[in-house]
Scaffold this motif. Structure first.
Motif, PDB file in Angstrom:
ATOM      1  N   MET A   1       0.828  -1.204   0.000  1.00  0.00           N
ATOM      2  CA  MET A   1       0.000   0.000   0.000  1.00  0.00           C
ATOM      3  C   MET A   1       0.862   1.253   0.000  1.00  0.00           C
ATOM      4  N   ARG A   2       1.917   1.250   0.808  1.00  0.00           N
ATOM      5  CA  ARG A   2       2.798   2.414   0.859  1.00  0.00           C
ATOM      6  C   ARG A   2       3.532   2.594  -0.466  1.00  0.00           C
ATOM      7  N   THR A   3       3.912   1.503  -1.112  1.00  0.00           N
ATOM      8  CA  THR A   3       4.599   1.601  -2.398  1.00  0.00           C
ATOM      9  C   THR A   3       3.666   2.148  -3.475  1.00  0.00           C
ATOM     10  N   ILE A   4       2.398   1.740  -3.445  1.00  0.00           N
ATOM     11  CA  ILE A   4       1.425   2.296  -4.387  1.00  0.00           C
ATOM     12  C   ILE A   4       1.253   3.796  -4.154  1.00  0.00           C
ATOM     13  N   GLN A   5       1.249   4.211  -2.892  1.00  0.00           N
ATOM     14  CA  GLN A   5       1.151   5.642  -2.592  1.00  0.00           C
ATOM     15  C   GLN A   5       2.389   6.389  -3.077  1.00  0.00           C
ATOM     16  N   ASN A   6       3.566   5.794  -2.920  1.00  0.00           N
ATOM     17  CA  ASN A   6       4.780   6.420  -3.443  1.00  0.00           C
ATOM     18  C   ASN A   6       4.742   6.507  -4.962  1.00  0.00           C
ATOM     19  N   TYR A   7       4.201   5.488  -5.611  1.00  0.00           N
ATOM     20  CA  TYR A   7       4.017   5.535  -7.065  1.00  0.00           C
ATOM     21  C   TYR A   7       3.105   6.697  -7.445  1.00  0.00           C
ATOM     22  N   THR A   8       2.029   6.880  -6.680  1.00  0.00           N
ATOM     23  CA  THR A   8       1.085   7.970  -6.959  1.00  0.00           C
ATOM     24  C   THR A   8       1.758   9.320  -6.843  1.00  0.00           C
ATOM     25  N   LEU A   9       2.659   9.484  -5.865  1.00  0.00           N
ATOM     26  CA  LEU A   9       3.361  10.753  -5.698  1.00  0.00           C
ATOM     27  C   LEU A   9       4.165  11.134  -6.934  1.00  0.00           C
ATOM     28  N   GLU A  10       4.660  10.149  -7.670  1.00  0.00           N
ATOM     29  CA  GLU A  10       5.500  10.429  -8.829  1.00  0.00           C
ATOM     30  C   GLU A  10       4.700  10.767 -10.080  1.00  0.00           C
ATOM     31  N   LEU A  11       3.397  10.603 -10.031  1.00  0.00           N
ATOM     32  CA  LEU A  11       2.593  10.856 -11.227  1.00  0.00           C
ATOM     33  C   LEU A  11       2.352  12.339 -11.465  1.00  0.00           C
ATOM     34  N   VAL A  12       2.417  13.159 -10.394  1.00  0.00           N
ATOM     35  CA  VAL A  12       2.039  14.577 -10.506  1.00  0.00           C
ATOM     36  C   VAL A  12       3.004  15.445  -9.716  1.00  0.00           C
ATOM     37  N   ASP A  13       2.876  16.778  -9.913  1.00  0.00           N
ATOM     38  CA  ASP A  13       3.668  17.736  -9.156  1.00  0.00           C
ATOM     39  C   ASP A  13       3.211  17.781  -7.707  1.00  0.00           C
ATOM     40  N   GLU A  14       4.044  18.394  -6.883  1.00  0.00           N
ATOM     41  CA  GLU A  14       3.797  18.439  -5.435  1.00  0.00           C
ATOM     42  C   GLU A  14       2.448  19.066  -5.083  1.00  0.00           C
ATOM     43  N   THR A  15       2.027  20.090  -5.831  1.00  0.00           N
ATOM     44  CA  THR A  15       0.775  20.777  -5.487  1.00  0.00           C
ATOM     45  C   THR A  15      -0.436  19.869  -5.623  1.00  0.00           C
ATOM     46  N   GLU A  16      -0.331  18.807  -6.450  1.00  0.00           N
ATOM     47  CA  GLU A  16      -1.451  17.896  -6.660  1.00  0.00           C
ATOM     48  C   GLU A  16      -1.387  16.655  -5.785  1.00  0.00           C
ATOM     49  N   HIS A  17      -0.359  16.528  -4.958  1.00  0.00           N
ATOM     50  CA  HIS A  17      -0.206  15.321  -4.149  1.00  0.00           C
ATOM     51  C   HIS A  17      -1.411  15.021  -3.256  1.00  0.00           C
ATOM     52  N   PRO A  18      -1.923  15.998  -2.482  1.00  0.00           N
ATOM     53  CA  PRO A  18      -3.071  15.649  -1.621  1.00  0.00           C
ATOM     54  C   PRO A  18      -4.273  15.116  -2.391  1.00  0.00           C
ATOM     55  N   ARG A  19      -4.562  15.723  -3.551  1.00  0.00           N
ATOM     56  CA  ARG A  19      -5.734  15.294  -4.310  1.00  0.00           C
ATOM     57  C   ARG A  19      -5.546  13.888  -4.861  1.00  0.00           C
ATOM     58  N   TYR A  20      -4.368  13.590  -5.421  1.00  0.00           N
ATOM     59  CA  TYR A  20      -4.124  12.266  -5.988  1.00  0.00           C
ATOM     60  C   TYR A  20      -4.061  11.192  -4.898  1.00  0.00           C
ATOM     61  N   LEU A  21      -3.418  11.526  -3.785  1.00  0.00           N
ATOM     62  CA  LEU A  21      -3.335  10.550  -2.698  1.00  0.00           C
ATOM     63  C   LEU A  21      -4.711  10.238  -2.129  1.00  0.00           C
ATOM     64  N   SER A  22      -5.528  11.272  -1.932  1.00  0.00           N
ATOM     65  CA  SER A  22      -6.861  11.043  -1.377  1.00  0.00           C
ATOM     66  C   SER A  22      -7.735  10.264  -2.355  1.00  0.00           C
ATOM     67  N   THR A  23      -7.555  10.494  -3.651  1.00  0.00           N
ATOM     68  CA  THR A  23      -8.313   9.724  -4.639  1.00  0.00           C
ATOM     69  C   THR A  23      -7.896   8.258  -4.615  1.00  0.00           C
ATOM     70  N   MET A  24      -6.596   8.003  -4.433  1.00  0.00           N
ATOM     71  CA  MET A  24      -6.140   6.619  -4.352  1.00  0.00           C
ATOM     72  C   MET A  24      -6.713   5.931  -3.116  1.00  0.00           C
ATOM     73  N   THR A  25      -6.847   6.653  -1.993  1.00  0.00           N
ATOM     74  CA  THR A  25      -7.439   6.027  -0.807  1.00  0.00           C
ATOM     75  C   THR A  25      -8.897   5.646  -1.052  1.00  0.00           C
ATOM     76  N   VAL A  26      -9.602   6.436  -1.868  1.00  0.00           N
ATOM     77  CA  VAL A  26     -10.980   6.076  -2.224  1.00  0.00           C
ATOM     78  C   VAL A  26     -10.986   4.792  -3.059  1.00  0.00           C
ATOM     79  N   CYS A  27     -10.033   4.674  -3.989  1.00  0.00           N
ATOM     80  CA  CYS A  27      -9.939   3.447  -4.785  1.00  0.00           C
ATOM     81  C   CYS A  27      -9.625   2.243  -3.897  1.00  0.00           C
ATOM     82  N   PHE A  28      -8.795   2.442  -2.871  1.00  0.00           N
ATOM     83  CA  PHE A  28      -8.537   1.365  -1.920  1.00  0.00           C
ATOM     84  C   PHE A  28      -9.817   0.915  -1.218  1.00  0.00           C
ATOM     85  N   ALA A  29     -10.781   1.833  -1.073  1.00  0.00           N
ATOM     86  CA  ALA A  29     -11.973   1.534  -0.276  1.00  0.00           C
ATOM     87  C   ALA A  29     -13.060   0.793  -1.049  1.00  0.00           C
TER      88      ALA A  29
END
Length: 414
Positions: free
Chosen positions: A331-359
């Motif tokens: 799970m942490r590795t998938i989150q680290n992968y998500t961080l690399e997809l976008v710039d820093e300003t978009e990290h909260p939005r992409y990370l929170s969207t991934m947590t919804v997909c986890f759910a």
């Protein structure tokens, strides 16, 4: 790096005293016992870790010093367990009709704070730690945290679990609540420069859901990773039922719980640096692929060991929990992968969207608990193993962000 590693170490020490695959379902069985009630644990787990972070993402994005959110959420994580410890210490009869609903409510509250905490940690990590060092952070924190947690478990958890009538759970919850509070205080030592002020958008409860859908709809690279995440996370559907399988098929007792907890946490200590090294050297895509495919073997190992004669199966059942240790690392590795997809300003939005997909898969969790009550137990275990394996195959369709980044840099140089 040092402050965030120390924070994760303390969090891991507290977490071993509430392991989702062992301690929490064992406590719920002590106060309730039905499989369908046990099946609510993964639902509440993922519900708390998905919706609150999604609603909090824009607020965190506009926060100038993000470690404050990390510290606050860590302190709040301590509250449900400190309250539960106080209740358990004065309770004379554990089978109270009001206790399971109260426990499930506190469980949801804890994981709501945990969801905010994970979003805050990953955002702070994305801000302060370079991509090729995040695997090192995961490895250091995972290894040191796991061995420290095992030492604490052997010293304290084992005698507490051995107390008669489950009376030791009060001490267990008091300890992990105190550990979460200490982790929050450690965050204060982290050096973080303040971001530039950003205007805050008006609050609209529907907007986080719209933004999450747009991320999934418009970003093909994220969508492929999200499909892997949704298939992989079905592994947690079985988390509350591994200890049930050992107890019903092999005759295990509370004395066996400590060995399972130790095995699971030692595996985190061993696998974290290995997966982290793959992620830093070869990219997170390969690390996710390896971890997911190995995780698919976990339900199969439980079935094989449960089919042995009780004495042999009980002696070796801890091997299942070795493989379970890969789940939080993946799970942490998938989150680290998500961080690399976008710039820093978009990290909260992409990370929170991934947590919804986890759910998403967790709407099926009570159904899985019910099926284990009415069908041969092998069927749900085999189905989950197949879903995880399909997720591993889907990793071959994921892009590697570092390859894409190098390609863009080469184009710019030309």
């Amino acid at each position: 790096m040092i402050a965030l590693a120390a924070y994760q170490v303390m969090l891991r020490i507290g977490w071993i005293f509430k392991t989702e695959s062992v301690i929490m379902p064992a406590f719920l069985d002590a106060i309730a016992g039905a499989g369908w009630i046990r099946g609510f644990l993964p639902v509440l787990n993922r519900l708390g870790q998905s919706v609150p972070p999604m609603c909090f993402a824009d607020f965190l994005r506009g926060t100038r010093v993000k470690k404050r959110a990390l510290m606050t959420s860590s302190l709040l994580m301590a509250v449900p367990f400190l309250l539960l410890s106080a209740i358990w210490s004065v309770l004379e009869e554990p089978r109270q009709p009001w206790l399971p609903p109260l426990f499930l409510m506190l469980y949801l509250l804890f994981f709501s704070f945990t969801g905010l905490n994970q979003l805050s940690f990953n955002t702070v990590q994305g801000k302060l730690i370079q991509p090729h060092h995040r695997g090192r952070l995961m490895g250091w924190a995972g290894a040191i945290g796991a061995f420290s947690a095992v030492a604490a478990a052997l010293l304290l958890l084992r005698p507490w679990l051995a107390q008669p009538d489950n009376s030791g759970f009060g001490f267990v919850f008091l300890f992990n609540g105190a550990a979460f509070a200490c982790a929050g205080l450690i965050v204060a030592t982290c050096t973080e420069p303040a971001d530039a002020p950003r205007p805050r958008a008006p609050v609209d409860i529907r907007e986080p859901f719209r933004k999450a859908w747009r991320v999934y709809r418009d970003d093909a690279a994220f969508r492929r990773a999200a499909r892997v995440a949704m298939l992989f996370i079905s592994a947690i559907l079985l988390f509350p039922h591994y200890q049930w399988l050992g107890r019903t098929r092999l005759g295990t007792t509370n004395e066996d719980l400590i060995y399972w907890v130790v095995a699971q946490n030692l595996s985190v200590g061993v696998f974290s640096p290995l997966i982290g090294r793959i992620a830093d050297r070869k990219g997170n895509r390969l690390a996710v692929r390896v971890a997911v495919l190995i995780t698919s073997l976990t339900p199969l190992s439980a079935l094989v060991l449960a089919s042995l004669d009780p004495e042999t199966g009980r002696r070796w059942y801890w091997l299942t929990f070795v493989l379970l240790g890969l789940t939080p690392i993946t799970m942490r590795t998938i989150q680290n992968y998500t961080l690399e997809l976008v710039d820093e300003t978009e990290h909260p939005r992409y990370l929170s969207t991934m947590t919804v997909c986890f759910a998403f898969p967790f709407v099926l969790s009570p159904l899985v608990g019910w099926l284990l009550d009415v069908l041969p137990y092998q069927i749900p275990f085999l189905a989950v193993s197949m879903l995880i394996a399909i997720g591993g195959l889907f990793t071959f369709r994921m892009v590697e962000p570092r390859h894409r980044k190098r390609s863009n840099e080469a184009d710019q140089a030309v």
